[in-house]
Structures are given as structure tokens and as C-alpha cells.
Design a protein around this motif. Structure first.
Motif, PDB file in Angstrom:
ATOM      1  N   ARG A   6       1.214  -1.281  -0.023  1.00 38.31           N
ATOM      2  CA  ARG A   6       0.283   0.428   0.271  1.00 38.31           C
ATOM      3  C   ARG A   6       0.761   0.903   0.047  1.00 38.31           C
ATOM      4  O   ARG A   6       2.311   1.455   0.845  1.00 38.31           O
ATOM      5  N   TYR A   7       0.444   2.409  -0.511  1.00 36.18           N
ATOM      6  CA  TYR A   7       1.339   3.979  -0.786  1.00 36.18           C
ATOM      7  C   TYR A   7       0.549   4.513  -0.054  1.00 36.18           C
ATOM      8  O   TYR A   7      -1.477   4.118  -0.306  1.00 36.18           O
ATOM      9  N   SER A  80      -4.430   6.551   1.518  1.00 32.88           N
ATOM     10  CA  SER A  80      -3.632   5.534   1.013  1.00 32.88           C
ATOM     11  C   SER A  80      -4.109   4.270   0.383  1.00 32.88           C
ATOM     12  O   SER A  80      -5.536   4.793   0.024  1.00 32.88           O
ATOM     13  N   THR A  81      -3.307   4.070  -1.027  1.00 37.86           N
ATOM     14  CA  THR A  81      -3.957   3.687  -2.282  1.00 37.86           C
ATOM     15  C   THR A  81      -3.315   2.355  -2.491  1.00 37.86           C
ATOM     16  O   THR A  81      -2.005   2.450  -2.286  1.00 37.86           O
ATOM     17  N   TRP A  82      -3.467   2.130  -3.087  1.00 42.36           N
ATOM     18  CA  TRP A  82      -3.096   0.690  -4.047  1.00 42.36           C
ATOM     19  C   TRP A  82      -4.029  -0.097  -5.269  1.00 42.36           C
ATOM     20  O   TRP A  82      -5.316   0.164  -5.105  1.00 42.36           O
ATOM     21  N   PRO A  83      -3.042  -0.310  -6.314  1.00 39.37           N
ATOM     22  CA  PRO A  83      -4.124  -1.110  -7.629  1.00 39.37           C
ATOM     23  C   PRO A  83      -4.810  -2.498  -6.732  1.00 39.37           C
ATOM     24  O   PRO A  83      -4.417  -3.463  -5.918  1.00 39.37           O
ATOM     25  N   LYS A  84      -5.928  -2.869  -7.489  1.00 35.45           N
ATOM     26  CA  LYS A  84      -5.998  -4.538  -7.298  1.00 35.45           C
ATOM     27  C   LYS A  84      -5.619  -5.241  -9.071  1.00 35.45           C
ATOM     28  O   LYS A  84      -5.657  -4.131 -10.150  1.00 35.45           O
ATOM     29  N   ASP A  94      -8.476   1.107  -4.607  1.00 35.11           N
ATOM     30  CA  ASP A  94      -8.636   1.837  -3.763  1.00 35.11           C
ATOM     31  C   ASP A  94      -8.196   2.967  -2.726  1.00 35.11           C
ATOM     32  O   ASP A  94      -6.772   2.696  -3.092  1.00 35.11           O
ATOM     33  N   TYR A  95      -8.886   2.665  -1.725  1.00 32.96           N
ATOM     34  CA  TYR A  95      -8.358   4.030  -1.143  1.00 32.96           C
ATOM     35  C   TYR A  95      -8.719   4.565   0.335  1.00 32.96           C
ATOM     36  O   TYR A  95      -9.864   3.609   0.493  1.00 32.96           O
ATOM     37  N   ILE A  96      -7.906   4.856   0.665  1.00 33.42           N
ATOM     38  CA  ILE A  96      -8.100   4.677   2.191  1.00 33.42           C
ATOM     39  C   ILE A  96      -8.301   5.624   2.981  1.00 33.42           C
ATOM     40  O   ILE A  96      -6.252   6.135   2.947  1.00 33.42           O
ATOM     41  N   LEU A  97      -8.943   6.726   3.598  1.00 31.52           N
ATOM     42  CA  LEU A  97      -8.672   8.118   4.226  1.00 31.52           C
ATOM     43  C   LEU A  97      -9.038   8.291   5.621  1.00 31.52           C
ATOM     44  O   LEU A  97     -10.338   7.363   6.315  1.00 31.52           O
ATOM     45  N   GLU A  98      -7.344   8.465   6.264  1.00 27.44           N
ATOM     46  CA  GLU A  98      -7.787   7.943   8.017  1.00 27.44           C
ATOM     47  C   GLU A  98      -7.492   9.208   8.552  1.00 27.44           C
ATOM     48  O   GLU A  98      -6.160   9.949   8.411  1.00 27.44           O
ATOM     49  N   ASP A 131       3.392  -8.451 -14.269  1.00 22.93           N
ATOM     50  CA  ASP A 131       5.066  -9.083 -13.386  1.00 22.93           C
ATOM     51  C   ASP A 131       4.477  -8.196 -12.057  1.00 22.93           C
ATOM     52  O   ASP A 131       5.323  -8.025 -11.431  1.00 22.93           O
ATOM     53  N   LEU A 132       3.797  -7.425 -11.505  1.00 18.59           N
ATOM     54  CA  LEU A 132       3.480  -7.544 -10.030  1.00 18.59           C
ATOM     55  C   LEU A 132       2.295  -8.507  -9.170  1.00 18.59           C
ATOM     56  O   LEU A 132       1.012  -8.700  -9.902  1.00 18.59           O
ATOM     57  N   SER A 133       2.726  -8.555  -8.052  1.00 24.16           N
ATOM     58  CA  SER A 133       1.458  -9.372  -7.438  1.00 24.16           C
ATOM     59  C   SER A 133       1.356  -8.570  -6.454  1.00 24.16           C
ATOM     60  O   SER A 133       1.319  -7.420  -5.762  1.00 24.16           O
ATOM     61  N   LEU A 134      -0.220  -8.806  -6.257  1.00 23.25           N
ATOM     62  CA  LEU A 134      -1.307  -7.728  -5.615  1.00 23.25           C
ATOM     63  C   LEU A 134      -2.047  -8.828  -4.130  1.00 23.25           C
ATOM     64  O   LEU A 134      -3.106  -8.639  -4.030  1.00 23.25           O
ATOM     65  N   ASP A 135      -1.089  -9.514  -4.082  1.00 20.64           N
ATOM     66  CA  ASP A 135      -1.592 -10.410  -2.720  1.00 20.64           C
ATOM     67  C   ASP A 135      -0.843  -9.504  -1.897  1.00 20.64           C
ATOM     68  O   ASP A 135      -0.841  -9.080  -1.305  1.00 20.64           O
TER      69      ASP A 135
END
Length: 247
Positions: A6-7, A80-84, A94-98, A131-135
Motif C-alpha cells: 500500500r502506498y 493510502s492507495t493500492w491497485p487491485k 482502492d483508497y482509505i483516508l484515516e 509482473d506485479l503481485s497484488l496479493d
């Protein structure tokens, strides 16, 4: 294969990002998500630099936002954001704002299209993510951003806006945050609540450009309220819907 994490970036709510209620405005949620997405995509080497080299362009197509609480001026936030995994023609993010303490203020999921600039037609993004592991990255929202269907009922309100210079992004199209502003302009201050538990979805259908006139039509039901935007030739430009979040 590269393991993706997650970024996360930090942000302090500025006065210019709040609205008349003194809380983070709805367009500002989108601006925060957009910036985090751009930075993360660049870090993963499929962002702006890659797109320009390959004559491609990422376009936001749909977004679903669930707000629990509205941050206030000077609140310290973590975005926070990350690809799926892609789904058909869509790249999913996706995104989460905390809050600074780690309390979740909002969650969102978005669907993006990757377009070839010479034809403006989408290409499937699966090869970029091969080539990206999104697990193990998890879900911010338990569903994808929905398609918003047109409404047959008579509109409760209509107004027209014209795309001006200040509405445009680097692609000379109306920026995604501006459509959210147009949506809000269909409501009075008394109709906008600062309570959380809101569910907001938007579809970007046909980009408006400088000088385009967009007819906004508002529709209200017992459970939600929607705004649909149409270009002068009747082409749907965007559709957005807000309602109470189901627990």
C-alpha cells in the motif's frame, strides 16, 4: 514478480479544501485520491512518465466513495492507495483516508481506463499488472464502483453550466473534481449535511472540453439523489448519486 504494498502519504487539511460547513469538501476527497493515485502509479512505473512514452492516457471512469466522518480544517490525515487486479477493461484502485490516530474517515474504490491517445480507444491493462503481485492488499470497499443507470422520471431541477479554463486539467478536459462541484451546485447549503455515513458514486462518461455547455438534471427519490450531465448533443457526460450508506 514485484510485490506491491500500500502506498501512503500524509496530508494536512487546508482552509481552501474545506467548504461552507467547515469540513473537507467532497471535491477535496477526490483531489486527495487523485494525487495519491498519480504518485503511486508513477512509483510502480505505469504512471504519467510511462503513459507519455507509450502515447497512452489514464482516465478515471467510475468511483465509489463511502464517508464515515468528515475531516476538519488542519486535521492530519493519512491517504493510502493500492491497485487491485484488473477487471475486463478496467484497472481497479482502492483508497482509505484515516485520521492521525488511525480512525478510518472514508473508503473508496475506483475504475480506470487506459486509452490510446491516437484513437482514444481503451486497451486492456492486464499486461501492465502481469509482473506485479497484488496479493494480501485487501479491500477498501466490498464492491466495485457501480454503473449508474439513467432515470426515466421527470427531473426535479435543471441548470446549465459552461466549461471554463479553470475547469480544465492537463489533458484540456474538465477535471474529475469539477464534475463533483457541478453536482454540489445543484443543491442548497441546507441540503448538504455534515453527518457521515454517506455513499457517493460517480460515472465519467464523456469528457467535456473548454466552452462545452453541460445540462445538469437532478432527480430525487426517498433513498438517494442523483445528478446527470448532458452535452449539447444529448450525449451523457457524467452521472452521480448520493445517499445514506448502508451498514
Amino acid at each position: 514478480m514485484k510485490q506491491v504494498s500500500r502506498y501512503t502519504t500524509e496530508h494536512t487539511v487546508m482552509y481552501s479544501e474545506t467548504d461552507a460547513r467547515g469540513v473537507l469538501s467532497l471535491p477535496s476527497f477526490f483531489a486527495l485520491f487523485q494525487e495519491a493515485a498519480l504518485l503511486n502509479a508513477e512509483e510502480l512505473e505505469f504512471g504519467e512518465t510511462y503513459s507519455k512514452q507509450e502515447n497512452l492516457m489514464w482516465v478515471l471512469s467510475r468511483l465509489l466513495l463511502e464517508i464515515d466522518t468528515f475531516p476538519k480544517h488542519r486535521d492530519q490525515l493519512k491517504v493510502s492507495t493500492w491497485p487491485k487486479q484488473p477487471q475486463g477493461p478496467f484497472a481497479i484502485r482502492d483508497y482509505i483516508l484515516e485520521s492521525e490516530e488511525g480512525t478510518v474517515c472514508a473508503r473508496a474504490t475506483s475504475s480506470w481506463l487506459l486509452l490510446k491517445l491516437d484513437t482514444m480507444r481503451p486497451i486492456r491493462p492486464q499486461t501492465i499488472f502481469a509482473d506485479l503481485s497484488l496479493d494480501g492488499l485487501g479491500l477498501a470497499v466490498g464492491e466495485t464502483a457501480p454503473k449508474i443507470s439513467e432515470i426515466d422520471n421527470d427531473s426535479t431541477q435543471e441548470m446549465e453550466v459552461t466549461a471554463r479554463y479553470s475547469d480544465l486539467d492537463q489533458n484540456n478536459h474538465v477535471n474529475n473534481t469539477r464534475y463533483v462541484r457541478w453536482f454540489l451546485d445543484c443543491y442548497t447549503p441546507e441540503e448538504i449535511t455534515i453527518s457521515g455515513k454517506l455513499h457517493f458514486a460517480i460515472n465519467y462518461l464523456q469528457a467535456a472540453s473548454y466552452g462545452d455547455k453541460v445540462l445538469l438534471r437532478r432527480y430525487d427519490t426517498e433513498s438517494d439523489s442523483s445528478v446527470y450531465g448532458y452535452l449539447e448533443d444529448g450525449t451523457p457526460s457524467f452521472s452521480a448519486r448520493i445517499g445514506r450508506k448502508s451498514d
